[in-house]
Design a protein around this motif. Structure first.
Motif: not given
Length: 350
Positions: A229-238, A251-257, A245-248
């Motif tokens: 989604p816009a403005d959230s990093h998409l990560c996978i729980q191991q 990265e690379n001036f982008l979120r999501p990156a 989804l995080t608002d960390d």
């Protein structure tokens, strides 16, 4: 160990910006606002004049109106993306505000689309973010250690994909007629909320896969496409193989990156991870691709010659991380071939 380049920034003292608009009042306003930001500013009243200036000088950003006499803004963008080697960030400013118009402009290579009357702060934010991405350079070698092999098999193959400038059109081509298979797909496409929602809708029209904008804590299932989604990093729980989804910080001036997705995908799925880097400016996806390679996964890169904006794929290639380099029209076939091979290995592991 995988050798990659550590991210760093190298900013030029002054960035050159070309303003193209046949309305002199619009040019005056932009000049007054942007002059406070210490840019070198040039302007042109139509596309023909702009092309002449683009042939003479290198510009880091192009702000162009759409409706102009002679060569219009659409034709100007198409020429720049096809013929200018040192690609600028492109912002389209126009009174045209239809959804189809926005999609068409982004598909030909604009990075941002602002409808007149636009918020000047939004314009400045887009310009500064875009220029920062454009000037992000890989410097200072960094070593990423090879990751341990998975102790238990993942539920399926993971395909993580990065796309930016003109990425929506590229993604629609990749997934057109895409059959159901034993993989889960994760996409980071840079853009605002309306871009993400339309991307999900358009891909779903022409694939057997189940397409959705990702939700936090969602369990990962094969045969699905999860779009950040816009403005959230998409990560996978191991361990849980669920979405986080995080608002960390950006990265690379982008979120999501793409890098957070690629890193977490490599950690969770190990050698059963396939990364694909498509068209885009900047270097998002390069660091994450190194983690995929370190986990013995596969990185596929769009041939820069077939990319509207070649910087993202070119950076991965120059870092020595690409297993395969394929034109856009071969990307679907290549991904399916790799999914089939890794699915066979995964079945043997179980």
């Amino acid at each position: 160990m995988i050798t990659v380049r550590k991210q760093s920034l190298l900013f030029m003292k002054k960035q050159r910006v070309l303003i193209v608009d046949d309305e002199s009042s619009s040019v005056r306003i932009l000049r007054r606002i942007l002059s406070t930001k210490d840019y070198i500013l040039d302007d042109a009243s139509n596309g023909d004049e702009a092309l002449a200036k683009l042939e003479e000088k290198q510009y880091h950003a192009l702000l162009t109106d759409w409706l102009m006499p002679g060569i219009n803004g659409v034709q100007l963008i198409q020429h720049v993306r096809k013929n200018i080697r040192n690609q600028p960030i492109i912002i389209m400013t126009t009174v045209v505000d239809s959804l189809q118009a926005k999609e068409d402009i982004l598909a030909i290579g604009a990075d941002y689309y602002l409808s007149k009357p636009y918020d000047l702060n939004e314009l400045i934010n887009c310009l500064e973010e875009g220029l920062a991405r454009l000037q992000q350079l890989p410097l200072n070698l960094n070593l990423i250690s090879s990751q341990k092999e998975l102790s238990t098999p993942p539920p399926c193959i993971a395909v993580v994909i990065a796309a930016s400038t003109a990425g929506c059109e590229a993604l629609r081509k990749v997934f057109y007629g895409f059959p159901s298979c034993k993989a889960a797909f994760f996409i980071v496409q840079h853009g605002p909320e309306w871009v993400i929602e339309e991307l999900a809708r358009k891909i779903q029209l022409n694939t057997d896969l189940n397409v959705m904008v990702a939700a936090d804590s969602q369990m990962i299932q094969p045969g699905c496409i999860y779009i950040a989604p816009a403005d959230s990093h998409l990560c996978i729980q191991q361990k849980s193989f669920s979405i986080k989804l995080t608002d960390d910080p950006k990265e690379n001036f982008l979120r999501p990156a793409a890098d957070p997705l690629f890193r977490s995908g490599a950690k969770a799925f190990g050698g059963f991870t396939i990364g694909a880097v498509l068209t885009g400016l900047g270097m998002d996806g390069t660091n994450g691709s190194a983690h995929i390679v370190a986990s013995k996964g596969i990185v596929i890169v769009q041939d820069p010659e077939t990319a509207v904006a070649p910087t993202m794929p070119r950076t991965v290639i120059s870092s020595g991380l690409a297993r395969e380099i394929v034109p856009l029209n071969k990307m679907q076939t290549t991904i399916l071939e790799k999914v089939e091979i890794l699915s066979g290995q995964l079945d043997q592991m179980r």
